[in-house]
Write an enzyme that holds these catalytic residues in place. Structure first.
Site, PDB file in Angstrom:
ATOM      1  N   VAL A 186      10.113   0.819   0.057  1.00 58.21           N
ATOM      2  CA  VAL A 186       9.578   2.176  -0.145  1.00 58.21           C
ATOM      3  C   VAL A 186       9.317   2.348  -1.638  1.00 58.21           C
ATOM      4  CG1 VAL A 186      10.019   4.659   0.120  1.00 58.21           C
ATOM      5  CG2 VAL A 186      10.953   3.050   1.792  1.00 58.21           C
TER       6      VAL A 186
ATOM      7  N   ALA B 193       7.447 -21.849   1.144  1.00 57.59           N
ATOM      8  CA  ALA B 193       6.547 -22.000   2.302  1.00 57.59           C
ATOM      9  C   ALA B 193       5.488 -20.927   2.308  1.00 57.59           C
ATOM     10  CB  ALA B 193       7.335 -21.907   3.606  1.00 57.59           C
TER      11      ALA B 193
ATOM     12  N   GLU C 228      14.797  -2.972  -1.676  1.00 60.72           N
ATOM     13  CA  GLU C 228      14.409  -1.815  -2.501  1.00 60.72           C
ATOM     14  C   GLU C 228      12.908  -1.572  -2.463  1.00 60.72           C
ATOM     15  OE1 GLU C 228      16.326   0.465  -4.861  1.00 60.72           O
ATOM     16  OE2 GLU C 228      14.390   1.285  -4.260  1.00 60.72           O
TER      17      GLU C 228
ATOM     18  N   ASP D   4       1.601   3.056   7.891  1.00 62.69           N
ATOM     19  CA  ASP D   4       2.372   2.466   6.794  1.00 62.69           C
ATOM     20  C   ASP D   4       3.285   3.523   6.157  1.00 62.69           C
ATOM     21  OD1 ASP D   4       2.778   0.083   5.078  1.00 62.69           O
ATOM     22  OD2 ASP D   4       2.071   1.464   3.519  1.00 62.69           O
TER      23      ASP D   4
ATOM     24  N   LEU E 288       9.608   1.165  -7.601  1.00 61.05           N
ATOM     25  CA  LEU E 288      10.308   2.406  -7.981  1.00 61.05           C
ATOM     26  C   LEU E 288      11.703   2.439  -7.340  1.00 61.05           C
ATOM     27  CD1 LEU E 288       7.435   5.024  -7.351  1.00 61.05           C
ATOM     28  CD2 LEU E 288       8.134   4.028  -9.539  1.00 61.05           C
TER      29      LEU E 288
ATOM     30  N   ALA F  89       7.581   0.460  -3.637  1.00 54.08           N
ATOM     31  CA  ALA F  89       7.513  -0.830  -4.354  1.00 54.08           C
ATOM     32  C   ALA F  89       8.613  -0.950  -5.414  1.00 54.08           C
ATOM     33  CB  ALA F  89       6.120  -1.033  -4.931  1.00 54.08           C
TER      34      ALA F  89
ATOM     35  N   LYS G 251       7.566   3.860   6.106  1.00 57.25           N
ATOM     36  CA  LYS G 251       8.373   4.146   4.911  1.00 57.25           C
ATOM     37  C   LYS G 251       9.252   5.378   5.119  1.00 57.25           C
ATOM     38  CE  LYS G 251       5.050   1.977   1.803  1.00 57.25           C
ATOM     39  NZ  LYS G 251       3.891   2.207   0.957  1.00 57.25           N
TER      40      LYS G 251
HETATM   41  N1  LIG Z   1       1.058  -5.971  -2.494  1.00 60.50           N
HETATM   42  C1  LIG Z   1       1.834  -4.937  -2.797  1.00 60.50           C
HETATM   43  O1  LIG Z   1       1.574  -4.177  -3.747  1.00 60.50           O
HETATM   44  C2  LIG Z   1       3.075  -4.686  -2.008  1.00 60.50           C
HETATM   45  C3  LIG Z   1       3.911  -3.601  -2.333  1.00 60.50           C
HETATM   46  C4  LIG Z   1       5.093  -3.402  -1.604  1.00 60.50           C
HETATM   47  C5  LIG Z   1       5.385  -4.257  -0.565  1.00 60.50           C
HETATM   48  N2  LIG Z   1       4.541  -5.281  -0.251  1.00 60.50           N
HETATM   49  C6  LIG Z   1       4.888  -6.151   0.862  1.00 60.50           C
HETATM   50  O2  LIG Z   1       5.055  -7.481   0.385  1.00 60.50           O
HETATM   51  C7  LIG Z   1       4.751  -8.424   1.404  1.00 60.50           C
HETATM   52  C8  LIG Z   1       3.752  -9.442   0.856  1.00 60.50           C
HETATM   53  O3  LIG Z   1       2.577  -8.774   0.461  1.00 60.50           O
HETATM   54  P1  LIG Z   1       1.380  -9.550  -0.255  1.00 60.50           P
HETATM   55  O4  LIG Z   1       0.492  -8.508  -0.781  1.00 60.50           O
HETATM   56  O5  LIG Z   1       1.904 -10.592  -1.174  1.00 60.50           O
HETATM   57  O6  LIG Z   1       0.700 -10.274   1.020  1.00 60.50           O
HETATM   58  P2  LIG Z   1      -0.279 -11.535   1.008  1.00 60.50           P
HETATM   59  O7  LIG Z   1      -0.945 -11.700  -0.309  1.00 60.50           O
HETATM   60  O8  LIG Z   1      -1.117 -11.398   2.222  1.00 60.50           O
HETATM   61  O9  LIG Z   1       0.690 -12.810   1.200  1.00 60.50           O
HETATM   62  C9  LIG Z   1       1.380 -13.083   2.369  1.00 60.50           C
HETATM   63  C10 LIG Z   1       2.009 -14.452   2.268  1.00 60.50           C
HETATM   64  O10 LIG Z   1       2.781 -14.662   3.437  1.00 60.50           O
HETATM   65  C11 LIG Z   1       2.442 -15.920   4.009  1.00 60.50           C
HETATM   66  N3  LIG Z   1       2.703 -15.860   5.443  1.00 60.50           N
HETATM   67  C12 LIG Z   1       2.187 -15.014   6.362  1.00 60.50           C
HETATM   68  N4  LIG Z   1       2.711 -15.270   7.577  1.00 60.50           N
HETATM   69  C13 LIG Z   1       3.575 -16.280   7.405  1.00 60.50           C
HETATM   70  C14 LIG Z   1       4.419 -17.010   8.279  1.00 60.50           C
HETATM   71  N5  LIG Z   1       4.510 -16.717   9.581  1.00 60.50           N
HETATM   72  N6  LIG Z   1       5.174 -18.021   7.776  1.00 60.50           N
HETATM   73  C15 LIG Z   1       5.113 -18.320   6.467  1.00 60.50           C
HETATM   74  N7  LIG Z   1       4.327 -17.669   5.585  1.00 60.50           N
HETATM   75  C16 LIG Z   1       3.573 -16.673   6.053  1.00 60.50           C
HETATM   76  C17 LIG Z   1       1.011 -16.117   3.653  1.00 60.50           C
HETATM   77  O11 LIG Z   1       0.686 -17.481   3.761  1.00 60.50           O
HETATM   78  P3  LIG Z   1      -0.844 -17.961   4.005  1.00 60.50           P
HETATM   79  O12 LIG Z   1      -1.525 -17.688   2.705  1.00 60.50           O
HETATM   80  O13 LIG Z   1      -0.703 -19.396   4.344  1.00 60.50           O
HETATM   81  O14 LIG Z   1      -1.368 -17.124   5.143  1.00 60.50           O
HETATM   82  C18 LIG Z   1       1.032 -15.625   2.197  1.00 60.50           C
HETATM   83  O15 LIG Z   1       1.574 -16.634   1.373  1.00 60.50           O
HETATM   84  C19 LIG Z   1       4.210  -7.599   2.577  1.00 60.50           C
HETATM   85  O16 LIG Z   1       5.245  -7.374   3.500  1.00 60.50           O
HETATM   86  C20 LIG Z   1       3.811  -6.270   1.917  1.00 60.50           C
HETATM   87  O17 LIG Z   1       3.847  -5.186   2.809  1.00 60.50           O
HETATM   88  C21 LIG Z   1       3.411  -5.518  -0.949  1.00 60.50           C
END
Ligand SMILES: NC(=O)c1ccc[n+]([C@@H]2O[C@H](COP(=O)([O-])OP(=O)(O)OC[C@H]3O[C@@H](n4cnc5c(N)ncnc54)[C@H](OP(=O)(O)O)[C@@H]3O)[C@@H](O)[C@H]2O)c1
Length: 616
Positions: free
Chosen positions: A167, A47, A164, A236, A171, A169, A240
């Site tokens: 905090v 989804a 994991e 943020d 690591l 990512a 963490k």
């Molecule tokens: N990017 C990094 O390097 C990184 C590192 C560590 C942790 N994280 C964590 O990983 C998570 C994802 O990050 P990301 O960078 O992949 O974010 P992203 O590219 O913005 O993707 C978010 C995804 O979640 C979906 N979404 C948002 N609200 C939703 C809901 N209520 N129901 C269903 N789907 C929903 C979005 O769908 P739509 O496209 O339809 O809006 C999209 O598919 C976050 O919590 C982030 O803090 C990311």
């Protein structure tokens, strides 16, 4: 029989950066994993915020067609009820994490990079921990009141919650911290650079260009959030640090993290990112002055999160060459643990703390960890909900007289259950005999039975047990043809009939023992001594000593009830909560024994829990 285990994934946030990278990684690795680890990974639910798709045989992003909502996603996932399921939350949504307790209670494990749940307020956080049955005290397992209070819950854990990547990512920050704690080390200090963005900004801020230009460059390179204030405000990083603090057992809230906000006050209320940059430019001299001062002392600026002696703070600090963070470059994260064992030279973890590949790989590793510490689904008594809906659910209540078997059976009739009272059937069967004596009624069965030292006792006891066995066999013969949910209200003496009857009872129904608490046993004993009522003693009457034998009978029966039950419900759980019939059924349904069993490793996360929250 194939030895290959199935692992079923429900991925939400599937089209985002992490979700889509994870799906690619799974597709690339799944054949190797099937071959090497005998693990068949299937993505069965997907989804994003708009669309969703489900198929037990497997789904891809192309199947995303059905309109999506988190309610329906969780509902479908629960209804599919596939053993060895993992919910993978790749969103940053608060709405999604509110569903975690329900998901965990449904014996579905969770793997997520979304840090919001673990940094939510303590009340919500505690609810989550309780749902995962993995609450461990502030110090390594076994110490502390809370740890003891929850050791039983932990041993019943059926679902895991792994995060994991919350905090650092990909690591191994949290797993290292947990390994240190579980092996008995004591954390003295944690220092960390936990934001790739701020790491990049201060590692490249060498005075050649103004601070606002450095931030702009970071934005252009895609290192910052769309609004860089979301990085510079430190929230943020605070989340963490809060997660690290909670892992070590400190019961902190986000507001307890003393965080230096790097967004200059005047730029905080800017209406747009452009306006923010204009205002930030005006602060360049301030940033330059602190950078210059540090440089003159051969120091550099570093945004450091520190946890020590119950204090958690985040500051822009000037660090010298002998600081382990001085050599940090690019957008790397670094975490240093000073502990009892790593006292003189801290244990340091360094590397990229963000990025799609490493983060998705970290989530993937959590998924595999869950599968390695769980084993194939064993369904104790089929699917509770499906049976309930199909009117094919059969429950047997066992336990001492007066513990509430008849009370709850009658209550369940309000939900359409058929109540089969074994006492009443036996009484009817004994009717002619009782009539001969000019009496009827269950009390008269007691009189007819008499006391164990009386002459007729052995004969009548044997006859009673024969009738009870006959009754049970008749029930077994007839129940499968019923098109109604059934509750079998057994006699207190059921554990004294031949053991094959109890085995059959288990085969035909979900056997629930309503447990007698110790204080009630004491009361029962006192009542019995005052007014000894006739009982089925089997071999428990000894030495012509009614009182002593009664105590033994109570103990023996408790052991036997427990041994023959699918699940035991402690009396206080029902009595103190003043449950209604639906809540009583929920209590049974939510018990891990009625679910596909995923045997989780005992300690998955360390969560500090304030007793206040537990009693709420
Ligand atoms: N990017 C990094 O390097 C990184 C590192 C560590 C942790 N994280 C964590 O990983 C998570 C994802 O990050 P990301 O960078 O992949 O974010 P992203 O590219 O913005 O993707 C978010 C995804 O979640 C979906 N979404 C948002 N609200 C939703 C809901 N209520 N129901 C269903 N789907 C929903 C979005 O769908 P739509 O496209 O339809 O809006 C999209 O598919 C976050 O919590 C982030 O803090 C990311």
């Amino acid at each position: 029989l194939s030895e290959t285990k199935s692992l079923n994934l429900f991925i939400i946030g599937a089209t985002g950066l992490i979700g889509s990278t994870l799906i690619k990684q799974i597709e690339k690795e799944k054949d190797r994993i099937r071959k090497d680890q005998k693990l068949n990974i299937k993505i069965v639910g997907l989804a994003n915020s708009k669309k969703m798709a489900f198929n037990e045989e497997g789904v891809t992003l192309k199947n995303l067609k059905e309109e999506s909502s988190i309610e329906n996603f969780v509902k479908n996932m629960r209804e599919l009820n596939i053993p060895n399921s993992i919910f993978v939350d790749c969103t940053a949504s608060e709405e999604v994490l509110k569903k975690y307790p329900e998901i965990l209670k449904a014996s579905i494990s969770i793997s997520t990079p979304n840090k919001k749940a673990n940094s939510s307020n303590l009340h919500q956080y505690t609810k989550l921990a309780l749902a995962a049955s993995i609450v461990i005290g502030p110090t390594p397992p076994g110490t502390g009141v809370i740890s003891l209070a929850f050791s039983e819950a932990a041993s019943k854990s059926t679902s895991q919650f792994l995060y994991e990547t919350n905090v650092g990512a990909g690591l191994p920050v949290l797993s290292t911290l947990n390994d240190l704690l579980h092996s008995g080390d004591k954390i003295e200090k944690i220092e960390a650079v936990l934001s790739g963005t701020l790491s990049y900004i201060f590692n490249s801020y060498d005075g050649s260009i103004p601070f606002s230009e450095v931030v702009k460059k970071a934005k252009v390179k895609g290192y910052t959030e769309p609004d860089p204030r979301d990085d510079l405000n430190g929230i943020d990083v605070a989340r963490k640090l809060l997660i690290l603090a909670r892992e070590t057992g400190q019961m902190l809230e986000l507001k307890d993290i003393d965080t230096e906000n790097l967004v200059p006050e005047k730029a905080r209320s800017s209406k747009s990112v452009e306006e923010f940059f204009t205002k930030l430019k005006k602060e360049d001299t301030y940033f330059e002055s602190i950078r210059d001062k540090a440089a003159k002392n051969n120091k550099k600026l570093c945004y450091i999160a520190t946890l020590e002696k119950n204090k958690a703070y985040i500051r822009l600090e000037s660090i010298g060459q002998n600081h382990p963070f001085y050599s940090l470059s690019g957008s790397d994260n670094i975490v240093s643990f000073t502990t009892n064992r790593y006292k003189n030279t801290p244990l340091v973890i360094k590397g990229p703390g963000a990025g799609a590949e490493v983060t998705a790989a970290g989530v993937f590793a959590d998924i595999l960890r869950i599968s390695n510490t769980s084993f194939d689904g064993k369904i104790a008594h089929g699917d509770f909900i499906k049976k309930l809906k199909k009117k094919k659910l059969i429950i047997s209540l066992i336990g001492m007289s007066n513990i509430g078997k008849t009370f709850w059976s009658k209550k369940l009739t309000k939900l359409g259950f058929k109540h089969i009272s074994c006492d009443n059937i036996i009484k009817e069967k004994l009717g002619p005999k009782l009539k001969e004596r000019g009496s009827q009624g269950i009390e008269d069965v007691a009189k007819w039975l008499g006391q164990p030292h009386e002459k007729q006792f052995k004969k009548n006891e044997a006859q009673y047990l024969k009738l009870e066995k006959e009754t049970m066999n008749e029930i077994f013969q007839n129940i499968s043809a019923e098109n109604q949910n059934i509750v079998i209200d057994t006699t207190g003496s059921i554990v004294h009939i031949e053991s094959n009857i109890l085995e059959d009872l288990k085969k035909h129904s979900l056997v629930i023992y309503l447990e007698t608490p110790e204080e009630m046993k004491k009361e029962m004993y006192e009542n019995f001594i005052a007014h000894p009522k006739p009982l089925i003693w089997k071999d428990n009457y000894k030495d012509n000593d009614l009182a002593k034998s009664y105590l033994e009978l109570l103990e023996n029966r408790s052991t036997l009830y427990k041994e023959h039950a699918d699940l035991t419900i402690p009396f206080h759980q029902i009595a103190e909560n003043n449950l209604n019939e639906t809540e009583f059924l929920n209590l049974i349904e939510e018990n891990p024994s009625t679910k596909p069993m995923i045997h989780a490793r005992k300690v998955t996360i360390r969560i500090a829990v304030n007793i206040i929250y537990l009693t709420q």
